[in-house]
Enzyme design. Structure first.
Site, PDB file in Angstrom:
ATOM      1  N   GLY A 314       0.805  -1.215   0.000  1.00  0.00           N
ATOM      2  CA  GLY A 314       0.000   0.000   0.000  1.00  0.00           C
ATOM      3  C   GLY A 314       0.831   1.255   0.000  1.00  0.00           C
ATOM      4  O   GLY A 314       0.292   2.366   0.055  1.00  0.00           O
ATOM      5  N   GLU A 339      -4.299  -3.173   4.903  1.00  0.00           N
ATOM      6  CA  GLU A 339      -5.345  -2.933   3.902  1.00  0.00           C
ATOM      7  C   GLU A 339      -4.862  -3.229   2.496  1.00  0.00           C
ATOM      8  O   GLU A 339      -5.658  -3.614   1.625  1.00  0.00           O
ATOM      9  CB  GLU A 339      -5.855  -1.494   4.007  1.00  0.00           C
ATOM     10  N   ASP A 340      -3.555  -3.084   2.238  1.00  0.00           N
ATOM     11  CA  ASP A 340      -3.036  -3.318   0.899  1.00  0.00           C
ATOM     12  C   ASP A 340      -3.201  -4.784   0.486  1.00  0.00           C
ATOM     13  O   ASP A 340      -3.560  -5.080  -0.653  1.00  0.00           O
ATOM     14  CB  ASP A 340      -1.576  -2.895   0.813  1.00  0.00           C
ATOM     15  N   TYR A 341      -2.945  -5.690   1.415  1.00  0.00           N
ATOM     16  CA  TYR A 341      -3.097  -7.116   1.113  1.00  0.00           C
ATOM     17  C   TYR A 341      -4.550  -7.448   0.768  1.00  0.00           C
ATOM     18  O   TYR A 341      -4.815  -8.193  -0.195  1.00  0.00           O
ATOM     19  CB  TYR A 341      -2.633  -7.940   2.309  1.00  0.00           C
TER      20      TYR A 341
END
Length: 502
Positions: A314, A339-341
């Site tokens: 992210g 949150e990026d995953y």
């Protein structure tokens, strides 16, 4: 507050085309030299071992001949019996010799195949990595009206103030891209970064820029809460989440959008660092240019082959807004710290692909500390263990020291090699491959000596074991003065007890 944007000041497509730079030949030379060295090592090793195997086969044959040959004829056998006995012994020796040669050939062939795979793998992987990095793409469309617009979300936390914040943010005002907007998201009133944003907006009035203060609480993730107002105000079809500590090149956004083909939903950059002074900065560059880059590019290559491997950061992530809106926008991911995953997992589940930009994300924080670097790695390790539980068993096997101990044991059993010699050779080979990898990611020689590289590399490799043990032993995560506990699957829960991470 929004600032007007002058259409006459927009760069046209000709300017974008002129922004493409010629390839740097340094990486190509390094890859060719790497392939040549690996091939040379393979050839020499096989030649020496084949010679030893031939000598060993002859010794085996000689030993069988000695064992099957008896003493003299002392029992007064007749000439006929003696000839019959010699004929049987000759047949027996031939049978045992053939069996010995067959057995030795099978064993030695297995060893040679093992050596070829081990010694040529670095050459192949380095070649694949080179083909991906530092190859800029132009937009595959003619004319400005067809260019996809990008809304850039910049979450800012000005306490403590980063000395390089203004320099980093200004590189986004000078992007060589025709259609984008800057959305600065600031959590608290009175944040010193507000003044910097205002100064840059006055300095570059032609750039469509605005800032939002306060955030909206939609979950436990403070970054998502901070970006929520900016995301709701985004007006373009692509959204770029970009951390405040990144230094952006003029043509980076063009390269990222060029990778956003019709079947791709996310384009992200591989984390790297700018050239900075001090040993902590060297340590960060060594980590992001070796261990992290190796894992990142390899998993990205698997995803490009259609294996649906999720390895997304992210730090700098370009996504299709309409896909996120189908699940309620970024607020739906506020229950996760990583949150990026889960951005990537959700978009992959919708059938979209993930690609890595040709240009790394250049981190340019003004202050770096070893303690902060280790805390960061520990937090990431805890997140990986919670999100992907099998990482608990597989991740240690990707580290040089752990894999070296296992490989040395295998070499001692299969190849009859000396344990310590094999381990030292393994470590030396690994470090040389990492040095070449760092030069490829850097697109040239790094700004420090080989001695500094060796010290930083050994520190990183040895500390990786302790970081992993600490992450397993203490799963509580400290981030932005708050503490969180992760459940299996990555869902975060805030805890009252503040735990200092390393």
């Amino acid at each position: 507050m929004r600032q007007p944007r002058r259409n006459s000041d927009r760069p046209n497509s000709a300017v974008l085309a002129r922004g493409r730079l010629r390839e740097n030949w340094t990486s190509r030379v390094l890859v060719v030299c790497t392939a040549f060295c690996c091939t040379l090592i393979t050839s020499v090793t096989l030649a020496v071992q084949i010679r030893c195997d031939v000598l060993e086969s002859f010794r085996c044959i000689s030993q069988n001949n000695n064992n099957t040959s008896g003493g003299g004829d002392d029992t007064g056998y007749t000439t006929t019996n003696t000839m019959h006995r010699c004929s049987c012994m000759t047949s027996q020796r031939a049978h045992k010799t053939q069996h010995c040669i067959s057995t030795c050939s099978t064993v030695h062939l297995t060893r040679h195949v093992f050596r070829i795979v081990v010694l040529t793998a670095p050459s192949l992987s380095l070649s694949c990595r080179y083909r991906k990095l530092h190859r800029r793409r132009a937009l595959p469309m003619d004319g400005e009206p067809g260019v996809m617009g990008v809304s850039i979300l910049k979450p800012l936390v000005g306490t403590p103030m980063d000395p390089n914040l203004m320099t980093n943010l200004e590189t986004f005002f000078t992007l060589n891209y025709p259609k984008f907007e800057l959305l600065f998201c600031i959590q608290e009133e009175g944040d010193p970064s507000i003044m910097i944003v205002q100064q840059l907006m006055k300095k570059h009035p032609h750039v469509d820029a605005s800032y939002f203060i306060g955030g909206v609480e939609v979950g436990v993730n403070p970054k998502i809460n901070n970006m929520q107002p900016g995301y709701l105000a985004a007006k373009h079809e692509l959204v770029l989440v970009s951390d405040s500590g990144l230094l952006m090149k003029e043509d980076t956004l063009t390269d990222m959008v060029a990778h956003m083909t019709p079947d791709v939903g996310i384009v992200h950059q591989m984390p790297f660092t700018c050239d900075r002074k001090g040993w902590p900065a060297i340590l960060e560059k060594v980590y992001f240019g070796t261990s992290h880059a190796r894992m990142y590019l390899f998993l990205g290559l698997l995803d490009a082959f259609g294996l649906r491997v999720n390895c997304c950061t992210g730090m700098s992530c370009l996504m299709r807004k309409k896909v996120l809106d189908e699940d309620g926008g970024i607020s739906a991911f506020g229950v996760y710290l990583a949150e990026d995953y889960f951005f990537a997992k959700y978009i992959q589940g919708r059938g979209w692909g993930i690609r890595i930009s040709s240009q790394p994300a250049c981190q340019n924080a003004g202050t770096t500390r070893v303690k902060g670097f280790l805390s960061r790695l520990t937090r990431w390790c805890k997140l990986r263990i919670a999100m992907v539980p099998h990482t608990l068993f597989l991740e240690p096997l990707s580290e040089c020291m752990v894999l070296g101990l296992i490989a040395s044991w295998a070499g001692a059993v299969l190849l009859r090699a000396d344990y310590l010699t094999f381990f030292l050779f393994h470590t030396l080979t690994w470090s040389l491959a990492d040095w070449i990898m760092l030069n490829i990611v850097q697109n040239g020689p790094p700004p420090f000596s080989k001695f500094e590289f060796v010290i930083s590399w050994l520190f990183r490799e040895i500390s990786a074991i302790f970081i992993f043990v600490h992450a397993v032993w203490n799963p509580v995560i400290s981030w932005r003065h708050k503490s969180f506990k992760l459940r299996w699957g990555g869902i975060a829960e805030p805890v009252n007890t503040k735990v200092a991470v390393m």
